[in-house]
Design a protein around this motif. Structure first.
Motif, mmCIF file in Angstrom:
data_model
loop_
_atom_site.group_PDB
_atom_site.id
_atom_site.type_symbol
_atom_site.label_atom_id
_atom_site.label_comp_id
_atom_site.label_asym_id
_atom_site.label_seq_id
_atom_site.Cartn_x
_atom_site.Cartn_y
_atom_site.Cartn_z
ATOM 1 N N ALA A 150 0.853 -1.266 0.019
ATOM 2 C CA ALA A 150 -0.121 0.175 -0.026
ATOM 3 C C ALA A 150 0.915 1.270 0.122
ATOM 4 C CB ALA A 150 -0.947 0.136 1.154
ATOM 5 N N THR A 151 2.115 1.352 0.903
ATOM 6 C CA THR A 151 2.856 2.467 0.747
ATOM 7 C C THR A 151 3.556 2.592 -0.509
ATOM 8 O OG1 THR A 151 3.106 2.023 3.234
ATOM 9 C CG2 THR A 151 4.857 3.378 2.173
ATOM 10 N N ARG A 152 3.888 1.555 -1.059
ATOM 11 C CA ARG A 152 4.290 1.899 -2.476
ATOM 12 C C ARG A 152 3.597 2.104 -3.563
ATOM 13 N NH1 ARG A 152 5.005 -3.498 -3.800
ATOM 14 N NH2 ARG A 152 6.484 -3.803 -2.324
ATOM 15 N N ARG A 153 2.128 1.857 -3.633
ATOM 16 C CA ARG A 153 1.239 2.441 -4.472
ATOM 17 C C ARG A 153 1.006 4.039 -3.809
ATOM 18 N NH1 ARG A 153 -0.927 -2.677 -3.697
ATOM 19 N NH2 ARG A 153 -2.710 -1.976 -2.186
ATOM 20 N N LEU A 154 0.987 4.373 -2.908
ATOM 21 C CA LEU A 154 0.851 5.760 -2.032
ATOM 22 C C LEU A 154 2.080 6.408 -2.648
ATOM 23 C CD1 LEU A 154 -0.316 6.885 1.271
ATOM 24 C CD2 LEU A 154 1.430 7.948 0.231
ATOM 25 N N GLY A 161 2.392 12.872 -8.794
ATOM 26 C CA GLY A 161 1.566 14.579 -8.638
ATOM 27 C C GLY A 161 0.152 14.264 -8.285
ATOM 28 N N HIS A 162 -0.332 12.814 -8.286
ATOM 29 C CA HIS A 162 -1.679 12.691 -7.829
ATOM 30 C C HIS A 162 -1.938 12.769 -6.178
ATOM 31 C CE1 HIS A 162 -1.739 9.590 -11.391
ATOM 32 N NE2 HIS A 162 -1.432 10.914 -11.729
ATOM 33 N N LEU A 163 -1.096 13.024 -5.538
ATOM 34 C CA LEU A 163 -1.150 13.182 -4.191
ATOM 35 C C LEU A 163 -0.088 13.936 -3.563
ATOM 36 C CD1 LEU A 163 -2.964 12.040 -1.538
ATOM 37 C CD2 LEU A 163 -1.405 10.490 -1.433
ATOM 38 N N ARG A 164 -0.497 14.978 -2.616
ATOM 39 C CA ARG A 164 0.657 15.791 -1.991
ATOM 40 C C ARG A 164 1.142 15.036 -0.738
ATOM 41 N NH1 ARG A 164 -1.884 21.496 -0.791
ATOM 42 N NH2 ARG A 164 -3.361 20.093 0.408
ATOM 43 N N PRO A 165 2.496 15.305 -0.265
ATOM 44 C CA PRO A 165 2.764 14.565 0.857
ATOM 45 C C PRO A 165 2.221 14.959 2.040
ATOM 46 C CG PRO A 165 4.698 15.152 -0.700
ATOM 47 C CD PRO A 165 3.482 15.890 -1.260
#
Length: 253
Positions: A150-154, A161-165
């Motif tokens: 899951a962390t790898r996909r995240l 750029g689909h999700l901000r840290p």
């Protein structure tokens, strides 16, 4: 079968029960039979518990069928288990559909053989419209492995750029878990007398209630299942909060 009186208020019972089905091998050894004999007996027990779920108000049942650590077992036992899984899917598909059971599989499918994966895909597609009971089978599953995947996909979504840290938090990660469409388990049961969770649903079970019972899985009956659900219904779940005293004060627990 009617719901036992202690469980008659279905809203008090667990909506999602997860089971670590342990003790098949020991059950067979005690009878002078090969370990795979116990696994076949355990597979038959799954049907009884699945069919009991609607009577007890359980909407979701998740069972631990094969862990990422189980590959360490003998080649003969692993091969026997894989054959058992293929046979179970073929044999039980019609009954699962007739009982309105939706089946999902969680775990890493990469190491599983193509024929088994194909059967898993077919059963998921066949039962996708079923709604009475949601059966999830953890196959080649490990909690740490699930969180790592899951962390790898995240991380890949962050890199694209689909999700901000800064948007990554404890609400974000569950969307990447194998169980993303399921509620967290309310009750986790482990059979066979062992008192450990064995890398099962580590994230999801943070606030689950636990029951460790001595019964070996092939001997785990519908009646014992009902007793554990009734015991759960008597518990007071506060999720880290406090219990309000009768006089209006708060009692920390």
């Amino acid at each position: 079968m009617p719901v036992p009186p202690a469980q008659s208020a279905a809203t008090r019972g667990p909506r999602h029960v997860a089971i670590i089905m342990d003790g098949n091998g020991r059950w067979a050894t005690m009878r002078g039979r090969p370990r795979i004999f116990g696994h076949h007996a355990g597979a038959r027990r799954v049907r009884e518990i699945v069919e009991a779920c609607p009577d007890y108000g359980v909407d979701y049942l998740t069972v631990f069928a094969f862990s990422t650590e189980n590959w360490k077992r003998t080649q003969a036992e692993v091969a026997g288990l894989m054959s058992l899984f293929r046979g179970y899917i073929r044999r039980e598909a019609r009954a699962l559909l007739a009982n309105d059971v939706r089946v999902r599989f969680i775990g890493d499918r990469v190491r599983l053989d193509a024929k088994l994966v194909g059967l898993m895909d077919e059963l998921e597609a066949l039962t996708q419209q079923c709604q009475t009971t949601h059966l999830t089978v953890a196959l080649n599953y490990g909690g740490r492995d699930e969180v790592a995947r899951a962390t790898r996909r995240l991380a890949e979504d962050v890199a694209r750029g689909h999700l901000r840290p800064e948007d990554v938090n404890e609400e974000t990660l569950p969307r990447y878990l194998d169980t993303c469409v399921l509620p967290d388990p309310d009750l986790v049961i482990r059979t066979s007398g062992e008192a450990r969770i064995s890398n099962f649903l580590l994230w999801q079970s943070a606030y689950a209630e636990y029951e460790f019972v001595d019964t070996l899985w092939p001997d785990f009956t519908r009646a014992e299942f009902g007793r554990l659900l009734a015991s759960y219904a008597r518990r007071d779940r506060r999720f880290g909060g406090v219990k309000v005293a009768a006089a209006g004060g708060a009692v920390a627990r």
